[in-house]
Scaffold this active site. Structure first.
Site, PDB file in Angstrom:
ATOM      1  N   THR A  15       0.834  -1.211   0.000  1.00 56.35           N
ATOM      2  CA  THR A  15       0.000   0.000   0.000  1.00 56.35           C
ATOM      3  C   THR A  15       0.869   1.262   0.000  1.00 56.35           C
ATOM      4  OG1 THR A  15      -1.489  -1.280   1.361  1.00 56.35           O
ATOM      5  CG2 THR A  15      -1.963   1.061   1.190  1.00 56.35           C
ATOM      6  N   VAL A  16       1.897   1.278   0.880  1.00 50.13           N
ATOM      7  CA  VAL A  16       2.726   2.488   0.984  1.00 50.13           C
ATOM      8  C   VAL A  16       3.647   2.608  -0.240  1.00 50.13           C
ATOM      9  CG1 VAL A  16       4.469   3.697   2.368  1.00 50.13           C
ATOM     10  CG2 VAL A  16       2.618   2.465   3.508  1.00 50.13           C
ATOM     11  N   VAL A 134       7.114   7.700  12.216  1.00 52.24           N
ATOM     12  CA  VAL A 134       6.313   8.200  13.348  1.00 52.24           C
ATOM     13  C   VAL A 134       5.148   9.030  12.835  1.00 52.24           C
ATOM     14  CG1 VAL A 134       6.350   9.576  15.458  1.00 52.24           C
ATOM     15  CG2 VAL A 134       8.372   8.295  14.801  1.00 52.24           C
ATOM     16  N   GLY A 188      -7.921  -0.178   6.967  1.00 48.63           N
ATOM     17  CA  GLY A 188      -6.515  -0.313   6.546  1.00 48.63           C
ATOM     18  C   GLY A 188      -5.508   0.399   7.418  1.00 48.63           C
ATOM     19  N   GLU A 191      -2.240  -2.468  12.081  1.00 47.81           N
ATOM     20  CA  GLU A 191      -1.077  -3.240  11.638  1.00 47.81           C
ATOM     21  C   GLU A 191      -1.530  -4.613  11.141  1.00 47.81           C
ATOM     22  OE1 GLU A 191       2.390  -2.065  11.831  1.00 47.81           O
ATOM     23  OE2 GLU A 191       1.013  -0.387  11.862  1.00 47.81           O
ATOM     24  N   LYS A 206       7.074   4.189  18.313  1.00 53.40           N
ATOM     25  CA  LYS A 206       7.008   5.596  17.895  1.00 53.40           C
ATOM     26  C   LYS A 206       7.431   6.524  19.035  1.00 53.40           C
ATOM     27  CE  LYS A 206       3.199   4.585  14.728  1.00 53.40           C
ATOM     28  NZ  LYS A 206       1.741   4.473  14.671  1.00 53.40           N
TER      29      LYS A 206
HETATM   30  N1  HSE Z   1      -1.160   0.838  12.801  1.00 57.21           N
HETATM   31  C1  HSE Z   1      -0.731   2.180  12.963  1.00 57.21           C
HETATM   32  C2  HSE Z   1      -1.854   2.969  13.631  1.00 57.21           C
HETATM   33  C3  HSE Z   1      -0.416   2.878  11.668  1.00 57.21           C
HETATM   34  O1  HSE Z   1      -2.967   2.462  13.809  1.00 57.21           O
HETATM   35  O2  HSE Z   1      -1.598   4.106  13.985  1.00 57.21           O
HETATM   36  C4  HSE Z   1       0.991   2.755  11.243  1.00 57.21           C
HETATM   37  O3  HSE Z   1       1.883   3.241  12.180  1.00 57.21           O
END
Ligand code: HSE
Length: 435
Positions: A15-16, A134, A188, A191, A206
């Site tokens: 996706t990214v 982050v 989406g 994780e 993060k």
């Molecule tokens: N799964 C993370 C969130 C997104 O829900 O913030 C990617 O860092």
């Protein structure tokens, strides 16, 4: 200005990765106006070259052989947008050591192997940038490293996980935990393994990165005290609303003298606090510093195109600054010690379930007093033959509150589950009250 063609590569095309490629193509004119360069994806590493993709790369771009990227000297920047620490970490180290700048969106990699990565970048004489690791689109790393370079940032508070904030917001609207998690997965932003979100590990990585950059001292992931939202119940959410507060999963990094405390866990956030208004999958990071008082950055913290915007910005920064030295180094410039985990002080909300008879309140007050924990506010409710006490304390070290809670749980009069969460309020506990 003569346009310079810059071949770049992607590690990962999910996706990214697909969003990075699309953004590079759609913004090619803007990037050229800003830097004089046209960034062209010439290689993208995938596991399966035959799989259907969201954005179709030019034939021949996809490869399943890292050697095609490592061995191509024309590639000038590599964006790592894979998942997991392995094999991504090994690839990034090799690229950096061989003099290829890398931009990464991989928070677990940066949080776990930051020291090695920056040593490799120094050995290769190249940049390693990690804005997208982050809070996706929120440009907090650049703000900390560049805009706040002369500010002594001593506290970072953040809602840094969209999935958990989405679930907690949905619970305030009466939706179930399971239902909200399923929707976060469908949208989406969870994780691949959502236990990383709900268990706090995503937020811990993060927050460790934010603390490292803010304080200029490496904060290893195992220094972070982590609690997820699995223990948060509708009772907590309802009690918070009655106090004009909101339950949020908060990442907190605090500089106490020359020691560091970093923790992630659910907290009661005062309705008047800037983080209280952050709803759904949005993220926000609040920076407290000597010269700036406080700055809050809020925005989308997850998602393909949102993460891609930070990856592309870092690639453009690498291309635009290579050779000039700015922000090329490891953000770490000193070694601070860890504050022992029980020493960080804050006000707390306690939810205590006890037998409803004479003397029980006195026993609880005694346990709190013997740990030096002072009650600021207290309300008692009746629930199925028991008393539920909602207590807000004055500021107290978390270890003393934990010890008092353990003693209260061990009382013969204890019933049900008693819990504690820190209170985050800019106006102190005196201003709080039951609605
Ligand atoms: N799964 C993370 C969130 C997104 O829900 O913030 C990617 O860092």
């Amino acid at each position: 200005m003569v346009s310079v063609d810059v071949p770049v590569a992607l590690l990962g095309y999910g996706t990214v990765g697909a969003a990075v490629h699309r953004l590079l193509e759609e913004s090619a004119d803007e990037i050229e106006r800003a830097t004089g360069h046209r960034l062209r994806v010439t290689r993208a590493l995938v596991q399966d070259t035959s799989k259907d993709r969201g954005f179709s790369p030019t034939p021949g771009v996809l490869t399943d052989d890292i050697g095609d990227i490592l061995g191509d000297p024309s590639i000038q920047v590599v964006a790592e947008v894979m998942c997991g620490v392995d094999p991504a970490g090994g690839y990034v180290l090799e690229l950096l050591r061989s003099g290829r700048p890398v931009v990464t969106a991989n928070k677990q990699l940066v949080a776990r192997r930051g020291t090695e990565l920056f040593e490799a970048a120094a050995a290769g004489g190249v940049q390693l940038r990690f804005e997208a690791s982050v809070c996706a689109a929120i440009p907090v790393i650049k703000v900390l490293r560049e805009s706040l370079v002369v500010t002594n940032v001593h506290r970072v508070l953040g809602i840094v996980n969209g999935t958990t904030n989405f679930i907690l917001s949905a619970m305030e609207d009466g939706r179930s935990y399971a239902d909200a998690l399923a929707e976060a997965q469908r949208l989406g932003f969870a994780e691949a393994d959502p236990t990383e979100d709900v268990g706090g590990l995503d937020a811990a990585a993060k927050t460790a990165i934010l603390a490292t950059v803010a304080f200029g001292s490496r904060v290893p992931l195992d220094w972070v005290e982590v609690e997820g939202i699995e223990g948060v119940t509708l009772d907590h959410v309802v009690a918070a609303r009655a106090l004009d507060m909101h339950v949020k999963l908060i990442g907190r990094a605090t500089l106490v003298g020359d020691r560091v405390d970093v923790r992630v866990g659910p907290a009661f956030v005062d309705g008047h606090h800037p983080l209280a208004a952050v709803e759904g999958a949005f993220n926000a990071v609040m920076l407290h510093g000597d010269a700036i008082r406080e700055i809050t950055l809020e925005g989308p913290g997850a998602g393909g195109i949102e993460t891609a915007s930070a990856v592309v910005a870092d690639m453009v920064s690498v291309v635009g600054t290579t050779g000039t030295g700015f922000l090329q180094n490891d953000p770490v410039w000193r070694t601070l010690e860890r504050l022992p985990p029980g020493e960080l002080a804050s006000p707390f909300y306690l939810r205590l379930e006890v037998e409803d008879r004479a003397g029980v309140l006195a026993r609880i007050a005694q346990e709190l007093a013997s740990e030096g924990v002072s009650v600021a506010q207290l309300v008692q409710q009746q629930a199925e033959g028991r008393a539920v006490l909602h207590v807000v304390t004055h500021e107290a070290p978390s270890g003393r509150v934990d010890a008092a809670l353990a003693a209260i749980r061990a009382l013969p009069e204890a019933r049900g589950e008693s819990t504690a969460m820190p209170v985050i309020s800019g106006r102190g506990v005196a201003g709080l009250g039951w609605a």
